[in-house]
Design a protein around this motif. Sequence first.
Motif, PDB file in Angstrom:
ATOM      1  N   GLU A  93       0.862  -1.166   0.065  1.00  0.00           N
ATOM      2  CA  GLU A  93      -0.054  -0.050  -0.050  1.00  0.00           C
ATOM      3  C   GLU A  93       0.907   1.274  -0.016  1.00  0.00           C
ATOM      4  N   ARG A  97       3.036   5.268  -3.839  1.00  0.00           N
ATOM      5  CA  ARG A  97       2.113   5.993  -3.461  1.00  0.00           C
ATOM      6  C   ARG A  97       2.920   7.464  -3.704  1.00  0.00           C
ATOM      7  N   GLN A 163      -3.040   5.074  -7.214  1.00  0.00           N
ATOM      8  CA  GLN A 163      -1.674   4.932  -6.601  1.00  0.00           C
ATOM      9  C   GLN A 163      -0.743   4.073  -7.900  1.00  0.00           C
ATOM     10  N   ALA A 165       1.339   1.605  -9.619  1.00  0.00           N
ATOM     11  CA  ALA A 165       1.528   0.034  -9.234  1.00  0.00           C
ATOM     12  C   ALA A 165       2.958  -0.513  -9.394  1.00  0.00           C
ATOM     13  N   LEU A 187      -4.241  -8.245  -1.530  1.00  0.00           N
ATOM     14  CA  LEU A 187      -4.121  -6.833  -1.625  1.00  0.00           C
ATOM     15  C   LEU A 187      -5.722  -6.420  -1.600  1.00  0.00           C
ATOM     16  N   GLU A 190      -9.191  -2.797  -4.968  1.00  0.00           N
ATOM     17  CA  GLU A 190      -8.977  -1.917  -5.909  1.00  0.00           C
ATOM     18  C   GLU A 190      -7.299  -1.939  -6.288  1.00  0.00           C
ATOM     19  N   ARG A 191      -6.319  -2.288  -5.184  1.00  0.00           N
ATOM     20  CA  ARG A 191      -4.959  -2.023  -5.387  1.00  0.00           C
ATOM     21  C   ARG A 191      -4.754  -3.530  -6.354  1.00  0.00           C
ATOM     22  N   ARG A 192      -5.685  -4.465  -6.000  1.00  0.00           N
ATOM     23  CA  ARG A 192      -5.170  -5.832  -6.825  1.00  0.00           C
ATOM     24  C   ARG A 192      -5.611  -5.341  -8.303  1.00  0.00           C
ATOM     25  N   GLU A 194      -5.291  -2.423  -9.660  1.00  0.00           N
ATOM     26  CA  GLU A 194      -4.285  -1.787 -10.369  1.00  0.00           C
ATOM     27  C   GLU A 194      -3.144  -2.485 -10.675  1.00  0.00           C
TER      28      GLU A 194
END
Length: 448
Positions: A93, A97, A163, A165, A187, A190-192, A194
Amino acid sequence: MSATRVFVARLAGCAVFDPAGDRVGKVRDVLVVYRRADAPTVVGLIVEIPGKRRVFVSIGRVTSISAGQIITTGLINVRRFEQRGGEVRVIAEMLGRRVLFADGSGEAIVEDVAIEEAAPNEWQVSQLFVRRPKSGGSPFAKGTTAFVSWREVRESAVVGEAQSAEQLIATYSEMKPADLANTLLDLPQERRHEVAEELSDGRLADVLEEMPESDQVEIIGRLDDDRAADVLDQMQPDDAADLIAQLPEERGEHLLELMEPEEADDVRMLLSYAPDTAGGLMTTEPIIVSADATVAEGLALIRRHELAPAIGAAVCVTLPPFEPPTGRFLGMVHFQRMLRYPPHERLGTLLDQGLDPVTVDASAAEVSRILASYNLVSVPVVDDSHRLVGVVTIDDILDYLLPDDWRSHADDDHVSRRAAARAQLKTGSIPIQGQPQKNGRRNANGTR
């Protein structure tokens, strides 16, 4: 505890040992919590132990941290890790960033995070390694980098801003596909997605093959059709068929139309077979050679680094053409036998005379009995005209035997699950009648 400053990206994959020197697992991430004034404080490590389980190891249980290894007190709670409110995973995370410089000089992207021991058993974020945006129009230009303290920057809080990736992908670049698949599933959703968007087509295809089908569908469902088709082109045809079978029929057909014609033809053929038959389980890309090919040529083919071990364990000998469906199937030559003969020996003289192929409609139970009885890792599959159409490998059978959720529940009962699978493999006792099918492929008539 060691007092060295350690960069978190270098900890990913590091071995974790107990005081006796026995390996406990490997680091997957560092967990921190934010304080109002001070830099984030490290509360523990996320460690992957045998069985692919992620557990939390409190920083108080860690006696030494270095870029090469972690040493703990040996007392680890093996309860599966669950992230709590306020906790932040550094690799998953924080890397990638966007941060703003407190002096107003611009912004940068976090590429690494350094942690340092502030007091006994107390670690905190000490520095960030950041990269400013590139300047100039050259595509080869890179932004300048800098080491900054936590107080010198503040995190960007632009609503809806994704963010980056890229740094996370670079951190995980050396991971095996199965490990990366597990990491992505840990993750935030949403991060996954990305990260999935940033992965290359081939890398994402490898990762999807290691995921439960429900997660495959979720990720492929977020990709646009052209990208999804490109990824499916990179997957093994049998895995692509399993995935397409889970999609709404209209989208599945559309993706098949967008795929490369040769790849789509292989997938359509696999979708035409019942999923509990050799035809439904097989892969359509075995190594195929002529009877006149030599041992040297056969060994050169199985040396290819991208080849799965089960596929490279033997070569199939047929009459031309040498693409499935081939000319008449003649037999298989196992790589161990090739090693016993001179390089110029013709493969047509080394065929395994005791191994008969199975037909496309052979049951999964029959295939499993053959693999177990003859200690094989693959068995050839032929059509009614005795043409080779593919091979069923041991991993194809295990994927069928194991429960749908085996990847997400490889924890306390992973040993018993494998034992049960081995028992089924030995006896061929697969409950075919009335068994819910794992992949729900469409049959030739379009039904599921």
